[in-house]
Each structure stands twice: as structure tokens, then as C-alpha cells.
Design a protein around this motif. Structure first.
Motif, mmCIF file in Angstrom:
data_model
loop_
_atom_site.group_PDB
_atom_site.id
_atom_site.type_symbol
_atom_site.label_atom_id
_atom_site.label_comp_id
_atom_site.label_asym_id
_atom_site.label_seq_id
_atom_site.Cartn_x
_atom_site.Cartn_y
_atom_site.Cartn_z
ATOM 1 N N LYS A 85 -84.542 -31.194 -2.649
ATOM 2 C CA LYS A 85 -85.311 -31.277 -3.979
ATOM 3 C C LYS A 85 -84.672 -30.387 -5.062
ATOM 4 C CE LYS A 85 -89.731 -32.417 -2.491
ATOM 5 N NZ LYS A 85 -91.084 -32.069 -2.138
ATOM 6 N N GLY B 198 -83.151 -29.618 -9.605
ATOM 7 C CA GLY B 198 -83.105 -31.148 -9.487
ATOM 8 C C GLY B 198 -81.834 -31.515 -10.127
ATOM 9 N N THR C 152 -88.183 -23.723 -8.785
ATOM 10 C CA THR C 152 -88.983 -24.950 -9.655
ATOM 11 C C THR C 152 -88.724 -24.549 -11.049
ATOM 12 O OG1 THR C 152 -91.057 -23.828 -9.238
ATOM 13 C CG2 THR C 152 -90.262 -25.862 -7.692
ATOM 14 N N PRO D 228 -81.871 -36.580 -2.472
ATOM 15 C CA PRO D 228 -82.738 -36.774 -1.472
ATOM 16 C C PRO D 228 -81.885 -36.837 -0.206
ATOM 17 C CG PRO D 228 -82.499 -38.973 -2.552
ATOM 18 C CD PRO D 228 -81.569 -37.574 -3.452
ATOM 19 N N GLU E 84 -85.757 -30.104 2.842
ATOM 20 C CA GLU E 84 -86.517 -30.689 2.006
ATOM 21 C C GLU E 84 -86.472 -30.053 0.640
ATOM 22 O OE1 GLU E 84 -90.189 -31.784 3.472
ATOM 23 O OE2 GLU E 84 -89.601 -33.456 4.829
#
Length: 160
Positions: free
Chosen positions: A93, A33, A27, A98, A89
């Protein structure tokens, strides 16, 4: 395998991550992303979700094919299913894509199948009065009429 649990299976899948080839952005990564990052980063390589899911599916089937009871199958435990869902998932991400479950195709009859099974093929001759040049086949299926022209290649020796 009698002493094996879902926790052991999850531990094994985490162990396999060190041999993975799929870049999974953390992240904090500036490319988190983004499906196609413009430059390399230091994010870890992991096993792809699809590879883990396929492996667990094969092991689950092999366990049951060799006499194991489905209720005692360590590869089919709830914890393993939840772990796989979280991996899927998380990877989706990290890539910015998606995950969408594939929809099952219903058995439908395609137009090509209808034409091939219900069509009647008639060859038109040069003197049939229908205006065809003799190199056209006519397929009639219900109300739709499709003309298929037969093309014969010609080679010109003048260009050689």
C-alpha cells in the motif's frame, strides 16, 4: 529455542527494521501510495517483506532439520504468518503496488520443445528442385514448416 515463541520472533523482526533499506511511506506522507516519489522524504527505512519472509522460511526449515517438531516451531506460528502478511500488505500500500500472488506454472510443453523433439532436419542441396539455394535448412514439424537461412558474413575491403 524451547522457550522461544512467535512473539519473540515478531519482536526480532521489528528489531531488524532498524537495519532496513526499504523506504516505507507512512500514511501522512504526501508520497504514500506512489511507487516512485519525485523527491526524498523523512519516512522510515524498514526491512523488505521478502527479506523477512525468506529469513523466517530458512529459520523454520533449520529448526525442523535439527530435530524440532513442526508443531512447536516458533517460526511457523500463526502470529508470525499474520505479521508477515500485514508487513507485505502495508509495504504494498505504501508503494501503491498491490501484491499479487505468483501463480504456479503448470508443466506445459512449449512450442520450442515440440520443434526440437519432433522435428526432422533436412538440408536442401542446390539441385533438389525445390528452389532452395543450398544454404537453407528446412525443419518440418507436423504441418508447420520453418525455413532457417544460413547467413555468412562478408567483409568488404573497399570501405577500409
Amino acid at each position: 529455542l524451547a522457550r522461544c515463541s512467535g512473539a519473540h520472533v515478531i519482536e526480532f523482526m521489528k528489531y531488524l527494521d532498524q537495519f532496513g533499506k526499504t523506504k516505507v511511506h507512512v500514511t501522512e506522507c504526501p508520497y504514500f501510495g506512489q511507487p516512485n516519489p519525485p523527491s526524498p522524504c523523512a519516512c522510515p527505512l524498514k526491512q523488505a517483506w521478502g527479506s523477512l519472509d525468506a529469513l523466517v522460511g530458512r529459520l523454520r526449515a533449520a529448526f525442523e532439520e535439527n530435530g524440532g517438531k513442526p508443531e512447536s516451531n516458533p517460526f511457523g506460528t500463526r502470529a508470525v504468518r499474520i505479521y508477515l502478511r500485514e508487513v507485505r500488505e502495508g509495504q504494498a500500500k505504501a508503494r501503491g503496488i498491490p501484491y499479487e500472488k505468483k501463480k504456479r506454472k503448470r508443466s506445459t510443453v512449449t512450442a520450442a520443445a515440440i520443434v526440437s523433439t519432433a522435428a526432422t532436419m533436412s538440408s536442401s542441396g542446390p539441385d533438389d528442385g525445390g528452389g532452395n539455394d543450398g544454404n537453407t535448412n528446412k525443419i518440418e514439424a507436423g504441418v508447420t514448416t520453418v525455413n532457417i537461412a544460413t547467413v555468412t558474413p562478408s567483409i568488404s575491403t573497399a570501405a577500409i
